[in-house]
Design a protein around this motif. Structure first.
Motif, PDB file in Angstrom:
ATOM      1  N   ASP A 105       0.833  -1.196   0.000  1.00 12.47           N
ATOM      2  CA  ASP A 105       0.000   0.000   0.000  1.00 12.47           C
ATOM      3  C   ASP A 105       0.872   1.252   0.000  1.00 12.47           C
ATOM      4  OD1 ASP A 105      -2.592  -1.312   0.209  1.00 12.47           O
ATOM      5  OD2 ASP A 105      -1.992  -1.870   2.237  1.00 12.47           O
ATOM      6  N   ASP A 106       2.180   1.078   0.166  1.00  6.21           N
ATOM      7  CA  ASP A 106       3.133   2.183   0.260  1.00  6.21           C
ATOM      8  C   ASP A 106       3.874   2.317  -1.068  1.00  6.21           C
ATOM      9  OD1 ASP A 106       5.061   4.045   0.878  1.00  6.21           O
ATOM     10  OD2 ASP A 106       5.985   2.875   2.493  1.00  6.21           O
ATOM     11  N   LEU A 107       3.285   3.053  -2.002  1.00  5.43           N
ATOM     12  CA  LEU A 107       3.847   3.150  -3.346  1.00  5.43           C
ATOM     13  C   LEU A 107       5.241   3.768  -3.343  1.00  5.43           C
ATOM     14  CD1 LEU A 107       0.715   4.383  -5.362  1.00  5.43           C
ATOM     15  CD2 LEU A 107       1.431   2.025  -4.869  1.00  5.43           C
ATOM     16  N   GLN A 108       5.378   4.902  -2.677  1.00  3.11           N
ATOM     17  CA  GLN A 108       6.663   5.595  -2.670  1.00  3.11           C
ATOM     18  C   GLN A 108       7.726   4.786  -1.933  1.00  3.11           C
ATOM     19  OE1 GLN A 108       5.983   9.560  -1.153  1.00  3.11           O
ATOM     20  NE2 GLN A 108       5.154  10.287  -3.095  1.00  3.11           N
ATOM     21  N   GLY A 109       7.322   4.141  -0.837  1.00  4.74           N
ATOM     22  CA  GLY A 109       8.279   3.356  -0.074  1.00  4.74           C
ATOM     23  C   GLY A 109       8.839   2.197  -0.863  1.00  4.74           C
ATOM     24  N   LEU A 110       7.972   1.438  -1.543  1.00  2.00           N
ATOM     25  CA  LEU A 110       8.458   0.302  -2.325  1.00  2.00           C
ATOM     26  C   LEU A 110       9.246   0.784  -3.541  1.00  2.00           C
ATOM     27  CD1 LEU A 110       8.640  -2.727  -2.664  1.00  2.00           C
ATOM     28  CD2 LEU A 110       6.451  -2.680  -3.877  1.00  2.00           C
ATOM     29  N   ASN A 111       8.829   1.885  -4.132  1.00  2.00           N
ATOM     30  CA  ASN A 111       9.583   2.466  -5.243  1.00  2.00           C
ATOM     31  C   ASN A 111      11.023   2.751  -4.808  1.00  2.00           C
ATOM     32  OD1 ASN A 111      10.570   3.939  -7.436  1.00  2.00           O
ATOM     33  ND2 ASN A 111       9.364   5.761  -6.978  1.00  2.00           N
ATOM     34  N   LYS A 112      11.190   3.430  -3.686  1.00  5.94           N
ATOM     35  CA  LYS A 112      12.529   3.770  -3.197  1.00  5.94           C
ATOM     36  C   LYS A 112      13.326   2.512  -2.862  1.00  5.94           C
ATOM     37  CE  LYS A 112      11.214   8.301  -1.368  1.00  5.94           C
ATOM     38  NZ  LYS A 112      11.038   9.132  -0.136  1.00  5.94           N
ATOM     39  N   PHE A 113      12.652   1.539  -2.245  1.00  6.54           N
ATOM     40  CA  PHE A 113      13.340   0.298  -1.903  1.00  6.54           C
ATOM     41  C   PHE A 113      13.859  -0.414  -3.158  1.00  6.54           C
ATOM     42  CE2 PHE A 113      12.991  -4.334  -1.714  1.00  6.54           C
ATOM     43  CZ  PHE A 113      13.926  -4.613  -0.737  1.00  6.54           C
ATOM     44  N   LEU A 114      13.015  -0.556  -4.176  1.00  3.50           N
ATOM     45  CA  LEU A 114      13.424  -1.267  -5.378  1.00  3.50           C
ATOM     46  C   LEU A 114      14.495  -0.491  -6.139  1.00  3.50           C
ATOM     47  CD1 LEU A 114       9.983  -2.684  -6.545  1.00  3.50           C
ATOM     48  CD2 LEU A 114      11.904  -3.964  -5.559  1.00  3.50           C
ATOM     49  N   GLN A 115      14.434   0.821  -6.097  1.00  3.63           N
ATOM     50  CA  GLN A 115      15.509   1.615  -6.698  1.00  3.63           C
ATOM     51  C   GLN A 115      16.833   1.335  -6.004  1.00  3.63           C
ATOM     52  OE1 GLN A 115      14.331   5.733  -6.658  1.00  3.63           O
ATOM     53  NE2 GLN A 115      13.210   5.583  -8.587  1.00  3.63           N
ATOM     54  N   SER A 116      16.791   1.223  -4.680  1.00  6.84           N
ATOM     55  CA  SER A 116      18.023   0.964  -3.928  1.00  6.84           C
ATOM     56  C   SER A 116      18.576  -0.416  -4.230  1.00  6.84           C
ATOM     57  CB  SER A 116      17.766   1.099  -2.423  1.00  6.84           C
ATOM     58  OG  SER A 116      16.995   0.010  -1.925  1.00  6.84           O
ATOM     59  N   GLN A 117      17.714  -1.372  -4.531  1.00  3.62           N
ATOM     60  CA  GLN A 117      18.162  -2.734  -4.834  1.00  3.62           C
ATOM     61  C   GLN A 117      18.828  -2.847  -6.198  1.00  3.62           C
ATOM     62  OE1 GLN A 117      17.921  -5.344  -2.415  1.00  3.62           O
ATOM     63  NE2 GLN A 117      17.518  -3.434  -1.305  1.00  3.62           N
ATOM     64  N   SER A 118      18.480  -1.925  -7.087  1.00  4.10           N
ATOM     65  CA  SER A 118      19.020  -1.991  -8.442  1.00  4.10           C
ATOM     66  C   SER A 118      20.354  -1.278  -8.575  1.00  4.10           C
ATOM     67  CB  SER A 118      18.012  -1.390  -9.428  1.00  4.10           C
ATOM     68  OG  SER A 118      17.815   0.000  -9.173  1.00  4.10           O
TER      69      SER A 118
END
Length: 265
Positions: free
Chosen positions: A251-264
């Protein structure tokens, strides 16, 4: 009440995240668009059949004639896809929504009676055959968006009907069945009913092995895997991401976006 926003031009600065799934996407300020602008390529909408139309809501008390599947999702997807095609000069039959060549998944949870809701949905989606992947007597026609139904799923009706504009969201037990991957491209199930881990500490070895076997089997069958009711924070996303779960619910769009960016990185 959430307002309905028109589709804007594609090309958000956010990197694409095929693994990101917007759970109950319609509850966000800008349904669909907030998810796309955060790089999501999978969104979820609950629908009810009301007087022949399909309305988006979590419960009957939230139903509104202004919040239709057509207004919130179908028209914006078509508009976004056409804008993307114009931007890159594409003339291919497969046009992606965001111009990145990645398909979008629209997971549609049927909340009202299954057969009648599915029939209304399939008929509506048939008027968007330029947008949605579909199956007819000639085979599978790939488009930029794949619709998958969950909830009250009339699986056998969907299985036998052509043309068909949806796939079916399976459950873990369906990995033992004989449904084709075109009919059932996704397997979803409740995290807490299958695993003991609740988001704190290390994932127990028994859970790790079970999850690995589920993913291996599903991927051998060319299906993706999603769990709902998962812990929704970075520690849990790390576990799911590292395990290779195909769609991470949030439900946390921005949070998961930032997390996946950090993983890449």
């Amino acid at each position: 009440m959430t307002t309905i926003s028109s589709a804007q031009e594609p090309g958000s600065a956010a990197a694409a995240h095929p693994q990101a799934h917007a759970h109950n996407d319609y509850l966000h300020e800008r349904p669909l668009l907030d998810a796309l602008d955060n790089g999501f390529r999978s969104v979820e909408a609950d629908i009810f059949l009301v007087e022949g139309d399909l309305w988006v809501a979590h419960s009957t008390s939230e139903l509104s004639a202004e919040r239709t599947l057509k207004a919130l999702y179908l028209d914006p997807l078509r508009q976004r896809m056409r804008s993307s095609a114009q931007a890159d000069g594409s003339s291919d039959s497969f046009k992606s929504v965001e111009g990145d060549g990645l398909p979008v998944t629209l997971l549609i949870d049927l909340k009202s009676e299954g057969e009648s809701t599915y029939r209304a949905l399939n008929q509506l989606l048939s008027t968007y055959d330029d947008v949605f992947t579909h199956v007819d007597s000639e085979g599978v026609h790939r488009r930029g968006v794949t619709a998958i139904i969950s909830g009250n799923r009339p699986i056998e009706l969907v299985r036998t009907e052509l043309p068909r504009f949806v796939g079916v969201d399976g459950r873990l037990g369906d990995l033992e069945g004989d449904y084709s991957a075109d009919l059932m491209p996704l397997i979803s199930d409740h995290w807490g009913r299958n695993f003991k881990w609740r988001g704190k500490g290390e994932l127990p070895e028994a859970d790790r092995q079970k999850l690995s076997l589920i993913l291996e089997r599903a991927h051998q069958q060319n299906r993706r895997v999603r769990f709902w009711a998962t812990p929704d924070h970075p520690a849990a996303w790390t576990v799911l991401h590292n395990a290779g779960v195909d769609l991470i619910n949030t439900d946390d769009l921005q949070g998961l976006n930032k997390f996946l960016q950090s993983q890449s990185k």
